[in-house]
Scaffold this motif. Structure first.
Motif, PDB file in Angstrom:
ATOM      1  N   SER A  77       0.837  -1.202   0.000  1.00 45.73           N
ATOM      2  CA  SER A  77       0.000   0.000   0.000  1.00 45.73           C
ATOM      3  C   SER A  77       0.872   1.252   0.000  1.00 45.73           C
ATOM      4  O   SER A  77       2.080   1.190   0.230  1.00 45.73           O
ATOM      5  CB  SER A  77      -0.914   0.004   1.221  1.00 45.73           C
ATOM      6  OG  SER A  77      -0.151   0.215   2.385  1.00 45.73           O
ATOM      7  N   HIS A  78       0.219   2.378  -0.237  1.00 44.27           N
ATOM      8  CA  HIS A  78       0.886   3.675  -0.116  1.00 44.27           C
ATOM      9  C   HIS A  78       0.044   4.577   0.780  1.00 44.27           C
ATOM     10  O   HIS A  78      -1.038   4.204   1.201  1.00 44.27           O
ATOM     11  CB  HIS A  78       1.144   4.308  -1.487  1.00 44.27           C
ATOM     12  CG  HIS A  78      -0.073   4.479  -2.337  1.00 44.27           C
ATOM     13  ND1 HIS A  78      -0.395   3.591  -3.346  1.00 44.27           N
ATOM     14  CD2 HIS A  78      -1.051   5.418  -2.351  1.00 44.27           C
ATOM     15  CE1 HIS A  78      -1.512   3.994  -3.933  1.00 44.27           C
ATOM     16  NE2 HIS A  78      -1.933   5.111  -3.341  1.00 44.27           N
ATOM     17  N   GLY A  79       0.560   5.757   1.062  1.00 37.66           N
ATOM     18  CA  GLY A  79      -0.084   6.682   1.980  1.00 37.66           C
ATOM     19  C   GLY A  79      -1.428   7.203   1.491  1.00 37.66           C
ATOM     20  O   GLY A  79      -1.635   7.418   0.293  1.00 37.66           O
ATOM     21  N   LEU A  80      -2.316   7.425   2.435  1.00 35.75           N
ATOM     22  CA  LEU A  80      -3.672   7.916   2.174  1.00 35.75           C
ATOM     23  C   LEU A  80      -3.686   9.170   1.303  1.00 35.75           C
ATOM     24  O   LEU A  80      -4.484   9.294   0.384  1.00 35.75           O
ATOM     25  CB  LEU A  80      -4.360   8.204   3.515  1.00 35.75           C
ATOM     26  CG  LEU A  80      -5.771   8.771   3.487  1.00 35.75           C
ATOM     27  CD1 LEU A  80      -6.727   7.775   2.866  1.00 35.75           C
ATOM     28  CD2 LEU A  80      -6.216   9.120   4.893  1.00 35.75           C
ATOM     29  N   ASN A  97       0.546  11.951   5.964  1.00 38.86           N
ATOM     30  CA  ASN A  97      -0.116  10.724   5.504  1.00 38.86           C
ATOM     31  C   ASN A  97       0.235  10.411   4.056  1.00 38.86           C
ATOM     32  O   ASN A  97      -0.581   9.901   3.301  1.00 38.86           O
ATOM     33  CB  ASN A  97      -1.634  10.801   5.689  1.00 38.86           C
ATOM     34  CG  ASN A  97      -2.044  10.720   7.139  1.00 38.86           C
ATOM     35  OD1 ASN A  97      -1.306  10.216   7.976  1.00 38.86           O
ATOM     36  ND2 ASN A  97      -3.209  11.232   7.452  1.00 38.86           N
ATOM     37  N   LYS A  98       1.475  10.744   3.677  1.00 36.53           N
ATOM     38  CA  LYS A  98       1.970  10.443   2.335  1.00 36.53           C
ATOM     39  C   LYS A  98       3.176   9.520   2.437  1.00 36.53           C
ATOM     40  O   LYS A  98       3.923   9.543   3.418  1.00 36.53           O
ATOM     41  CB  LYS A  98       2.396  11.732   1.617  1.00 36.53           C
ATOM     42  CG  LYS A  98       1.243  12.649   1.271  1.00 36.53           C
ATOM     43  CD  LYS A  98       1.733  13.847   0.492  1.00 36.53           C
ATOM     44  CE  LYS A  98       0.566  14.766   0.123  1.00 36.53           C
ATOM     45  NZ  LYS A  98       1.040  15.891  -0.721  1.00 36.53           N
ATOM     46  N   SER A 158      -2.329   3.546   3.811  1.00 38.03           N
ATOM     47  CA  SER A 158      -1.742   3.685   5.138  1.00 38.03           C
ATOM     48  C   SER A 158      -1.583   5.163   5.494  1.00 38.03           C
ATOM     49  O   SER A 158      -2.031   6.044   4.756  1.00 38.03           O
ATOM     50  CB  SER A 158      -0.367   2.997   5.145  1.00 38.03           C
ATOM     51  OG  SER A 158       0.523   3.722   4.301  1.00 38.03           O
ATOM     52  N   GLN A 159      -0.887   5.416   6.578  1.00 37.84           N
ATOM     53  CA  GLN A 159      -0.557   6.791   6.950  1.00 37.84           C
ATOM     54  C   GLN A 159       0.804   7.188   6.389  1.00 37.84           C
ATOM     55  O   GLN A 159       1.405   8.157   6.836  1.00 37.84           O
ATOM     56  CB  GLN A 159      -0.590   6.947   8.471  1.00 37.84           C
ATOM     57  CG  GLN A 159      -1.999   6.780   9.024  1.00 37.84           C
ATOM     58  CD  GLN A 159      -2.039   6.911  10.530  1.00 37.84           C
ATOM     59  OE1 GLN A 159      -1.214   6.354  11.246  1.00 37.84           O
ATOM     60  NE2 GLN A 159      -3.015   7.652  11.023  1.00 37.84           N
TER      61      GLN A 159
END
Length: 183
Positions: A77-80, A97-98, A158-159
């Motif tokens: 995943s990557h950041g929100l 959150n990146k 994710s955050q």
């Protein structure tokens, strides 16, 4: 691209996994070699995340550099706030959150709020050097499991952490912890 990198790419033992893109692989190899020479990494393991691919693709590779072999190829995943299906915005700032780009040295494993996790040390000033203070770590997450793709066309986010499928958390972290390279 240097001929030795091209040769290594085409002789990469995929072990039934997908191959990474040549451009991303080459950039990762060059950085890996530089960091190894400088003593910033100790293990001959390279973890490559290609954020140019959608989160619905297996875009994380763990490569044994001694054997020139792919050990894992999975979702991450990557950041929100980096984007939805594609990561397109990155930051080194706290609470952004990146996700952050660049080269990391893997740190120590630990048990935290997300279970078994792995600390990361960003090696590029202004790009990812705040990773540890931001608590950007490798961890498993339900939203990084491929079955989430059945309900939406992208992984959860994710955050800012590279979150991986829960069933691969322990084997991947145990393989890459303690001063390997993550790009």
């Amino acid at each position: 691209i240097d001929n030795s990198i091209v040769s290594a790419y085409y002789s990469l033992k995929l072990n039934h996994f997908n191959e990474p893109k040549m451009e991303c692989y080459a950039q990762a190899i060059i950085g890996f070699n530089n960091l190894k020479t400088k003593g910033k990494i100790k293990k001959n393991i390279l973890t490559l995340i290609d954020f140019s691919l959608p989160s619905s693709a297996k875009r994380l590779w763990v490569i044994d550099m001694d054997k020139n072999a792919v050990l894992f190829n999975t979702y991450v995943s990557h950041g929100l706030n980096s984007g939805c299906e594609f990561a397109s915005s990155f930051s080194n700032e706290g609470n952004s959150n990146k996700s952050s780009l660049g080269f990391y040295a893997t740190g120590e494993s630990y048990f935290g709020k997300n279970g078994f996790s792995l600390k990361l040390d960003g090696l590029e000033n202004g790009v990812n050097n705040n990773a540890r203070s931001r608590a950007v770590v490798v961890h498993g997450a339900y939203y990084a499991n491929p079955d989430i793709l059945n309900s939406q066309n992208y992984l959860g986010r994710s955050q800012g952490c590279p979150a991986i499928p829960e069933e691969l958390t322990k084997p991947i972290i145990n393989k890459i912890k303690d001063k390997s390279c993550l790009f």
